[in-house]
Motif scaffolding. Sequence first.
Motif, PDB file in Angstrom:
ATOM      1  N   ARG A 191       0.825  -1.219   0.000  1.00 26.97           N
ATOM      2  CA  ARG A 191       0.000   0.000   0.000  1.00 26.97           C
ATOM      3  C   ARG A 191       0.852   1.258   0.000  1.00 26.97           C
ATOM      4  O   ARG A 191       0.578   2.205  -0.736  1.00 26.97           O
ATOM      5  CB  ARG A 191      -0.924  -0.009   1.218  1.00 26.97           C
ATOM      6  N   ASP A 192       1.896   1.266   0.804  1.00 21.86           N
ATOM      7  CA  ASP A 192       2.649   2.493   1.022  1.00 21.86           C
ATOM      8  C   ASP A 192       3.836   2.717   0.085  1.00 21.86           C
ATOM      9  O   ASP A 192       4.214   3.867  -0.145  1.00 21.86           O
ATOM     10  CB  ASP A 192       3.169   2.543   2.461  1.00 21.86           C
ATOM     11  N   PHE A 193       4.417   1.631  -0.443  1.00 26.38           N
ATOM     12  CA  PHE A 193       5.694   1.808  -1.143  1.00 26.38           C
ATOM     13  C   PHE A 193       5.841   1.142  -2.508  1.00 26.38           C
ATOM     14  O   PHE A 193       6.712   1.538  -3.276  1.00 26.38           O
ATOM     15  CB  PHE A 193       6.853   1.306  -0.261  1.00 26.38           C
ATOM     16  N   TYR A 194       5.050   0.138  -2.824  1.00 30.17           N
ATOM     17  CA  TYR A 194       5.308  -0.652  -4.035  1.00 30.17           C
ATOM     18  C   TYR A 194       4.082  -0.755  -4.931  1.00 30.17           C
ATOM     19  O   TYR A 194       2.966  -0.885  -4.450  1.00 30.17           O
ATOM     20  CB  TYR A 194       5.800  -2.062  -3.654  1.00 30.17           C
ATOM     21  N   ASP A 195       4.343  -0.739  -6.236  1.00 23.65           N
ATOM     22  CA  ASP A 195       3.273  -0.841  -7.221  1.00 23.65           C
ATOM     23  C   ASP A 195       2.850  -2.275  -7.496  1.00 23.65           C
ATOM     24  O   ASP A 195       1.795  -2.504  -8.096  1.00 23.65           O
ATOM     25  CB  ASP A 195       3.691  -0.187  -8.535  1.00 23.65           C
TER      26      ASP A 195
ATOM     27  N   PHE B  67       3.586  -6.726  -6.150  1.00 28.72           N
ATOM     28  CA  PHE B  67       4.229  -7.703  -5.281  1.00 28.72           C
ATOM     29  C   PHE B  67       5.620  -8.052  -5.821  1.00 28.72           C
ATOM     30  O   PHE B  67       6.568  -8.209  -5.056  1.00 28.72           O
ATOM     31  CB  PHE B  67       3.339  -8.951  -5.171  1.00 28.72           C
ATOM     32  N   GLU B  68       5.732  -8.138  -7.115  1.00 30.75           N
ATOM     33  CA  GLU B  68       7.022  -8.428  -7.743  1.00 30.75           C
ATOM     34  C   GLU B  68       8.040  -7.340  -7.403  1.00 30.75           C
ATOM     35  O   GLU B  68       9.188  -7.641  -7.050  1.00 30.75           O
ATOM     36  CB  GLU B  68       6.858  -8.547  -9.256  1.00 30.75           C
ATOM     37  N   ASP B  69       7.638  -6.082  -7.484  1.00 27.33           N
ATOM     38  CA  ASP B  69       8.535  -4.962  -7.135  1.00 27.33           C
ATOM     39  C   ASP B  69       8.978  -5.043  -5.676  1.00 27.33           C
ATOM     40  O   ASP B  69      10.142  -4.835  -5.361  1.00 27.33           O
ATOM     41  CB  ASP B  69       7.847  -3.609  -7.365  1.00 27.33           C
ATOM     42  N   LEU B  70       8.040  -5.341  -4.785  1.00 31.30           N
ATOM     43  CA  LEU B  70       8.355  -5.474  -3.363  1.00 31.30           C
ATOM     44  C   LEU B  70       9.391  -6.571  -3.148  1.00 31.30           C
ATOM     45  O   LEU B  70      10.395  -6.361  -2.456  1.00 31.30           O
ATOM     46  CB  LEU B  70       7.079  -5.782  -2.579  1.00 31.30           C
ATOM     47  N   CYS B  71       9.166  -7.730  -3.749  1.00 31.63           N
ATOM     48  CA  CYS B  71      10.085  -8.856  -3.559  1.00 31.63           C
ATOM     49  C   CYS B  71      11.472  -8.558  -4.107  1.00 31.63           C
ATOM     50  O   CYS B  71      12.477  -8.905  -3.476  1.00 31.63           O
ATOM     51  CB  CYS B  71       9.516 -10.119  -4.190  1.00 31.63           C
ATOM     52  N   LYS B  72      11.535  -7.903  -5.240  1.00 30.31           N
ATOM     53  CA  LYS B  72      12.842  -7.536  -5.806  1.00 30.31           C
ATOM     54  C   LYS B  72      13.567  -6.548  -4.906  1.00 30.31           C
ATOM     55  O   LYS B  72      14.749  -6.697  -4.624  1.00 30.31           O
ATOM     56  CB  LYS B  72      12.673  -6.951  -7.206  1.00 30.31           C
ATOM     57  N   ALA B  73      12.855  -5.544  -4.453  1.00 26.82           N
ATOM     58  CA  ALA B  73      13.474  -4.494  -3.631  1.00 26.82           C
ATOM     59  C   ALA B  73      13.955  -5.027  -2.282  1.00 26.82           C
ATOM     60  O   ALA B  73      14.995  -4.600  -1.779  1.00 26.82           O
ATOM     61  CB  ALA B  73      12.489  -3.346  -3.418  1.00 26.82           C
ATOM     62  N   LEU B  74      13.205  -5.969  -1.702  1.00 29.46           N
ATOM     63  CA  LEU B  74      13.542  -6.494  -0.379  1.00 29.46           C
ATOM     64  C   LEU B  74      14.260  -7.842  -0.446  1.00 29.46           C
ATOM     65  O   LEU B  74      14.521  -8.450   0.580  1.00 29.46           O
ATOM     66  CB  LEU B  74      12.275  -6.616   0.472  1.00 29.46           C
TER      67      LEU B  74
END
Length: 57
Positions: free
Chosen positions: A18-22, A24-31
């Motif tokens: 909700r707050d930082f990623y467009d 789930f794939e972007d979230l997983c890559k970033a983290l």
Amino acid sequence: MIPKDPVMLLSYINTQLRDFYDSFEDLCKALDLDENEIKQKLSSIGYEYNDSLNQFK
């Protein structure tokens, strides 16, 4: 470090989405997270990722 408890993980992942990623794939890559591992943990408590909502529901 992400929460190990599936319910806490759900809250953490959905807040991050909700707050930082467009996506789930972007979230997983970033983290540097394993997408399948997260999906399996959340599926074990009945939650699946919804692309259009960008959250686990």
